[in-house]
Design a protein around this motif. Structure first.
Motif, mmCIF file in Angstrom:
data_model
loop_
_atom_site.group_PDB
_atom_site.id
_atom_site.type_symbol
_atom_site.label_atom_id
_atom_site.label_comp_id
_atom_site.label_asym_id
_atom_site.label_seq_id
_atom_site.Cartn_x
_atom_site.Cartn_y
_atom_site.Cartn_z
ATOM 1 N N LYS A 1 33.417 31.015 109.896
ATOM 2 C CA LYS A 1 34.031 32.260 109.710
ATOM 3 C C LYS A 1 34.819 32.349 108.523
ATOM 4 O O LYS A 1 35.714 31.605 108.109
ATOM 5 C CB LYS A 1 34.999 32.669 110.988
ATOM 6 N N ASP A 2 34.232 33.279 107.657
ATOM 7 C CA ASP A 2 35.216 33.292 106.017
ATOM 8 C C ASP A 2 35.292 32.166 105.489
ATOM 9 O O ASP A 2 36.314 32.021 104.807
ATOM 10 C CB ASP A 2 36.616 34.009 106.656
ATOM 11 N N LYS A 3 34.132 31.458 105.467
ATOM 12 C CA LYS A 3 34.204 30.279 104.670
ATOM 13 C C LYS A 3 35.254 29.253 105.077
ATOM 14 O O LYS A 3 35.717 28.263 104.388
ATOM 15 C CB LYS A 3 34.316 30.385 103.116
ATOM 16 N N LEU A 4 35.647 29.243 106.491
ATOM 17 C CA LEU A 4 36.589 28.244 107.152
ATOM 18 C C LEU A 4 36.075 27.689 108.331
ATOM 19 O O LEU A 4 35.317 28.540 109.070
ATOM 20 C CB LEU A 4 38.035 29.129 107.382
ATOM 21 N N LEU B 1 18.495 29.698 87.982
ATOM 22 C CA LEU B 1 19.078 30.254 89.177
ATOM 23 C C LEU B 1 20.148 28.945 89.641
ATOM 24 O O LEU B 1 19.928 27.895 89.544
ATOM 25 C CB LEU B 1 18.088 30.388 90.429
ATOM 26 N N SER B 2 21.219 29.656 90.322
ATOM 27 C CA SER B 2 22.097 28.501 90.838
ATOM 28 C C SER B 2 23.173 29.341 91.599
ATOM 29 O O SER B 2 23.362 30.634 91.512
ATOM 30 C CB SER B 2 23.036 27.950 89.451
ATOM 31 N N LYS B 3 23.510 28.472 92.510
ATOM 32 C CA LYS B 3 24.550 29.241 93.584
ATOM 33 C C LYS B 3 25.511 28.107 94.073
ATOM 34 O O LYS B 3 25.030 27.013 94.461
ATOM 35 C CB LYS B 3 23.701 29.824 94.742
ATOM 36 N N ASN B 4 26.884 28.490 94.101
ATOM 37 C CA ASN B 4 27.922 27.676 94.739
ATOM 38 C C ASN B 4 28.237 28.066 96.014
ATOM 39 O O ASN B 4 28.545 29.289 96.092
ATOM 40 C CB ASN B 4 29.058 27.198 94.115
ATOM 41 N N TYR B 5 28.574 27.369 97.133
ATOM 42 C CA TYR B 5 28.984 28.061 98.379
ATOM 43 C C TYR B 5 30.354 26.805 98.836
ATOM 44 O O TYR B 5 30.131 25.670 98.986
ATOM 45 C CB TYR B 5 28.030 28.082 99.393
ATOM 46 N N ASN B 6 31.329 27.276 98.980
ATOM 47 C CA ASN B 6 32.662 26.644 99.349
ATOM 48 C C ASN B 6 33.102 26.802 100.773
ATOM 49 O O ASN B 6 33.053 27.967 101.228
ATOM 50 C CB ASN B 6 33.696 26.979 98.377
ATOM 51 N N ILE B 7 33.293 25.778 101.398
ATOM 52 C CA ILE B 7 33.688 25.951 102.740
ATOM 53 C C ILE B 7 34.879 25.093 102.884
ATOM 54 O O ILE B 7 34.945 23.894 102.441
ATOM 55 C CB ILE B 7 32.619 25.287 103.661
ATOM 56 N N LYS B 8 36.039 25.679 103.474
ATOM 57 C CA LYS B 8 37.383 24.800 103.751
ATOM 58 C C LYS B 8 37.243 24.396 105.171
ATOM 59 O O LYS B 8 37.228 25.103 106.070
ATOM 60 C CB LYS B 8 38.437 25.581 103.472
ATOM 61 N N THR B 9 37.578 23.010 105.330
ATOM 62 C CA THR B 9 37.798 22.590 106.791
ATOM 63 C C THR B 9 39.453 22.563 106.836
ATOM 64 O O THR B 9 40.139 22.058 106.006
ATOM 65 C CB THR B 9 37.201 21.108 107.090
#
Length: 173
Positions: free
Chosen positions: A26-29, A105-113
């Motif tokens: 949820k919300d990259k968390l 093309l490029s894309k980054n996706y960040n997720i915080k635990t």
């Protein structure tokens, strides 16, 4: 002449990479988990076909307060378009996806635990104002309104309350 002419409409679309996280994020968390999470990688406009086959590559990087480390080296994305990622530690995970061909093309996706925590609280009862400086004894009841990420039953039951006065002295209710 009109018989010898034609009209062609051309629509130019800027293609993008889309990274879809699993529903638990949820919300990259999310909370740390030893279970692999599946991220789906796709192109935004699937109806658009490229002249030559488009190959996507990915890499996963983990960052915490002490260091930055590469979890997976550069790899070609398989035909399923799925990346399996285990996020067992607190920190930030970055999925980097790109193409090397003529299509830039490029894309980054960040997720915080994170360790889940209370985000907002509310006061129960009719009166909204509490004067803690008054000498008259008052009772106030508060409840947790939201957590940063959806809470488990155990997290809801393990909420600890602390009250601080103006001098930062702690009172444990």
């Amino acid at each position: 002449t009109i018989k010898g002419s034609a009209f062609v409409e051309v629509e130019i679309i800027a293609q993008e990479i889309v990274i879809t996280p699993p529903a638990v994020i949820k919300d990259k968390l999310t909370r740390p988990s030893a279970e692999a999470q599946l991220f789906k990688i796709a192109l935004k406009d699937t109806k658009v076909k490229t002249l030559s086959p488009l190959k996507l590559y990915y890499q996963v990087v983990y960052t915490n307060v002490n260091k930055v480390s590469t979890i997976s080296e550069e790899q070609e994305l398989d035909s399923t378009g799925t990346i399996k990622l285990v996020m067992a530690d607190l920190g930030e995970f970055t999925i980097k996806v790109w193409s090397k061909d003529q299509y830039a093309l490029s894309k980054n996706y960040n997720i915080k635990t994170i360790k889940n925590f209370v985000d907002t609280i509310t006061k129960e009862g009719g009166e909204n104002t509490i004067y803690l400086l008054k000498p008259v004894s008052q009772e106030a009841k508060f409840k947790v309104k939201t957590f940063k990420i959806p809470a488990t039953l155990e997290e809801k039951q393990n909420v600890k309350w602390l009250v601080y006065d103006k001098n930062n002295k702690v009172y444990i209710p």
